[in-house]
Design a protein around this motif. Structure first.
Motif, mmCIF file in Angstrom:
data_model
loop_
_atom_site.group_PDB
_atom_site.id
_atom_site.type_symbol
_atom_site.label_atom_id
_atom_site.label_comp_id
_atom_site.label_asym_id
_atom_site.label_seq_id
_atom_site.Cartn_x
_atom_site.Cartn_y
_atom_site.Cartn_z
ATOM 1 N N HIS A 121 96.110 57.143 34.691
ATOM 2 C CA HIS A 121 95.267 56.268 35.360
ATOM 3 C C HIS A 121 93.935 56.068 34.658
ATOM 4 C CE1 HIS A 121 92.497 54.898 38.367
ATOM 5 N NE2 HIS A 121 93.469 54.726 39.334
ATOM 6 N N ASP B 205 93.937 50.430 38.768
ATOM 7 C CA ASP B 205 95.024 51.202 38.027
ATOM 8 C C ASP B 205 95.877 49.910 37.367
ATOM 9 O OD1 ASP B 205 97.668 52.232 37.439
ATOM 10 O OD2 ASP B 205 97.221 53.909 39.146
ATOM 11 N N LEU C 232 100.781 59.725 42.704
ATOM 12 C CA LEU C 232 99.973 60.479 43.433
ATOM 13 C C LEU C 232 100.112 61.988 43.671
ATOM 14 C CD1 LEU C 232 98.182 57.732 45.716
ATOM 15 C CD2 LEU C 232 97.386 58.489 43.550
ATOM 16 N N CYS D 203 93.081 60.383 39.509
ATOM 17 C CA CYS D 203 92.894 59.044 40.488
ATOM 18 C C CYS D 203 91.957 59.338 41.237
ATOM 19 C CB CYS D 203 94.095 59.180 41.425
ATOM 20 S SG CYS D 203 94.178 60.399 42.646
ATOM 21 N N VAL E 117 102.464 53.870 40.398
ATOM 22 C CA VAL E 117 101.418 54.882 40.020
ATOM 23 C C VAL E 117 101.899 56.380 40.915
ATOM 24 C CG1 VAL E 117 99.633 53.394 40.165
ATOM 25 C CG2 VAL E 117 100.140 54.284 42.228
ATOM 26 N N SER F 223 92.962 55.662 46.437
ATOM 27 C CA SER F 223 93.338 56.666 45.308
ATOM 28 C C SER F 223 94.464 55.944 44.631
ATOM 29 C CB SER F 223 94.069 57.883 46.091
ATOM 30 O OG SER F 223 93.106 58.595 46.708
#
Length: 549
Positions: free
Chosen positions: A392, A407, A414, A515, A412, A430
């Protein structure tokens, strides 16, 4: 043929001219002058807003004028005070040197990529194509205090410098101005004098640089009058041009380009907090493509003129096709591909376009999304830096692309603790689709946030992907859309999709990822663990007995 000044004016490059417009036109018509545009390395990368003066310089380059790219390694240590109520924060020498090295490489690549891009647009390289990249540190390390004060300090009057708006505003309503910042226009003028002696007669800058260019032109003229070697060379050049019956000015000239803004007047840049970086590790190639794809219809034609080497006829044709059906965003796709090709090359532009087409294909399936996650897992580490390819950008404090584009990748990762049990508004934040939890909630309230996948039991076993507006931020709503216990597909607006791969917290830490909200989450978790440990270690408190009386 059209004159060079006319070409620049038709494309919208000329905002203000230092000197006479007719004289500038004559100089560019009769003399193969040099021009320069410079930038101070106050960040590790150029951003989109920096490109307009460099594109103007590029147009001069492909028409046979020498293009000088100047990196302000020395001036970055002072800081340009224009547009600032307070002085710049002092950068550490290490940070400045790091920025300088990164931007030097970037400018070198930019010159080469401009040339390749121009050739693909029909401008074939000729003998007259010349460019240079210079760092003003190289000559400032050789300048003595006596030389600076005797050659330049004596030529400058304090009155006009105190009368500059930048100085007056800082003295009246700012925090004052240091002598270093006050001297910035003089230092910039010396840079021009260094280049001027080798034929660089024109300086190009942003609209806010008009005062610096004007002051620099006056100073260079004054220095030139007393410079013996320059005067000898000048008389020889005048004699040659007299024989050719050419009578044009040898004075320094310049022009400013308009600041890159949207039709609503919003600026792009680091100080505006919405920089879209040209470094692919700070703003990915795909996000750069997406940024221009989101251009408003009112802006796209102007951007095509300012940021590409397409001819005006080609741009007119693109706009005619665009007007037939604006929903297809033909002009935006052309702009996005052209600019991405200019910065990152044809292959990267084609890949970004293909990625966009796939993600926004109406036939896109959930299996395709799973495959996208698998492709991301295939490349764990950047081959050069050793960092995760999907890290990130908050790992780098400078890497903050435009507003909600926090981003640089579509896929992505998380940690589970940032998704499981959390509301949609926080997950949107996030994942990089909102700048805060509050904005995530506003996005949901405005029906601007969507979730992809199965929305009820009937569709649960299907493979077709559909997006549903997020109606509630509650966790009960979130868990209905989590696929395979590790996949969540989100969308904001029409174009921005995030494929969220949910991974264990320890794996997230091992990969060195972060993040929005992760640090504060870890801190809260650590404080909770410490509190629990303290409670376990403390002895039990004896219960007090009360009398039966």
């Amino acid at each position: 043929m059209k004159s060079m000044v006319t070409i620049l004016e038709e494309r919208g490059y000329i905002n203000q001219i230092v000197g006479s417009r007719d004289e500038l036109d004559k100089v560019m018509t009769h003399r193969r002058i040099g021009a320069y545009a410079g930038i101070d390395p106050t960040a590790p990368s150029l951003h989109v807003g920096h490109m307009v003066p460099f594109m103007a310089l590029g147009w001069l380059y492909i028409h046979g004028y020498k293009a000088n790219f100047v990196l302000g390694g020395f001036t970055a240590s002072i800081g340009d005070p224009i547009g600032r109520a307070k002085g710049r924060e002092t950068m550490s020498p290490t940070q400045r040197k790091g920025n300088m090295a990164a931007m030097h490489v970037q400018l070198k690549r930019l010159g080469a990529s401009m040339e390749k891009y121009a050739e693909r647009r029909g401008y074939m390289r000729e003998w007259s194509w010349r460019r240079s990249l210079e760092n003003n540190v190289t000559w400032w390390t050789k300048v003595t205090t006596r030389e600076f004060l005797s050659m330049l300090g004596r030529k400058v009057r304090i009155g006009p410098m105190l009368g500059r708006d930048t100085v007056k505003n800082r003295l009246d309503s700012g925090d004052g101005m240091s002598f270093a910042e006050f001297s910035y226009p003089l230092v910039q003028a010396w840079d021009w004098w260094h280049l001027f002696q080798s034929g660089c007669q024109v300086q190009i800058g942003g609209a806010d640089q008009f005062g610096n260019i004007l002051a620099g032109a006056e100073v260079v003229k004054q220095i030139a009058k007393d410079a013996h070697e320059y005067q000898v060379a000048l008389r020889q050049q005048e004699h040659l041009e007299f024989k050719r019956k050419i009578n044009v000015s040898f004075d320094p000239m310049g022009f400013t380009v308009p600041l890159l803004t949207t039709s609503s007047g919003e600026k792009f840049g680091k100080s505006a907090g919405n920089a879209v970086w040209l470094n692919s590790e700070m703003t990915s190639v795909y996000e750069l493509y997406q940024f221009f794809l989101r251009s408003a219809d009112a802006d796209v034609e102007r951007y095509l003129k300012l940021l590409t080497f397409l001819t005006l006829e080609e741009i007119s044709q693109v706009m005619r096709e665009h007007e037939k059906d604006q929903s297809k965003r033909i002009a935006q796709h052309k702009l996005a591909k052209e600019f991405t090709e200019l910065i990152h090359g044809l292959g990267a532009a084609q890949e970004a376009e293909e990625q966009h087409r796939k993600l926004h294909n109406k036939q896109m399936s959930i299996s395709d999304m799973r495959a996208s996650v698998a492709d991301t897992k295939a490349t764990e580490v950047h081959p050069k830096t050793g960092l995760p390819m999907f890290a990130h950008p908050h790992l780098n404090k400078h890497a903050q692309p435009l507003h909600r584009e926090d981003d640089p990748t579509t896929t992505v990762r998380l940690p589970r603790s940032m998704v499981i049990g959390k509301p949609f508004s926080r997950i949107l934040w996030s994942a990089g689709l909102a700048t805060s939890r509050t904005e995530g909630q506003r996005l949901i309230n405005a029906v601007g946030a969507y979730v992809g996948g199965a929305s009820d039991a009937k569709q649960e076993m299907g493979d077709s992907l559909s997006f549903t507006p997020i109606k509630s931020a509650s966790w009960n709503e979130v868990k209905k859309y989590i696929l395979d216990d590790n996949l969540l597909i989100l969308r904001a607006g029409k174009w921005r999709i995030k494929i969220v791969n949910i991974i264990p917290d320890d794996e997230f830490v091992r990969l060195g990822l972060t993040c929005p909200g992760w640090e504060e989450h870890l801190k809260a978790q650590q404080e909770s663990n410490l509190l629990n440990e303290a409670e376990k270690k403390s002895p039990p408190v004896a219960e007090s007995r009360t009398s039966d009386v």
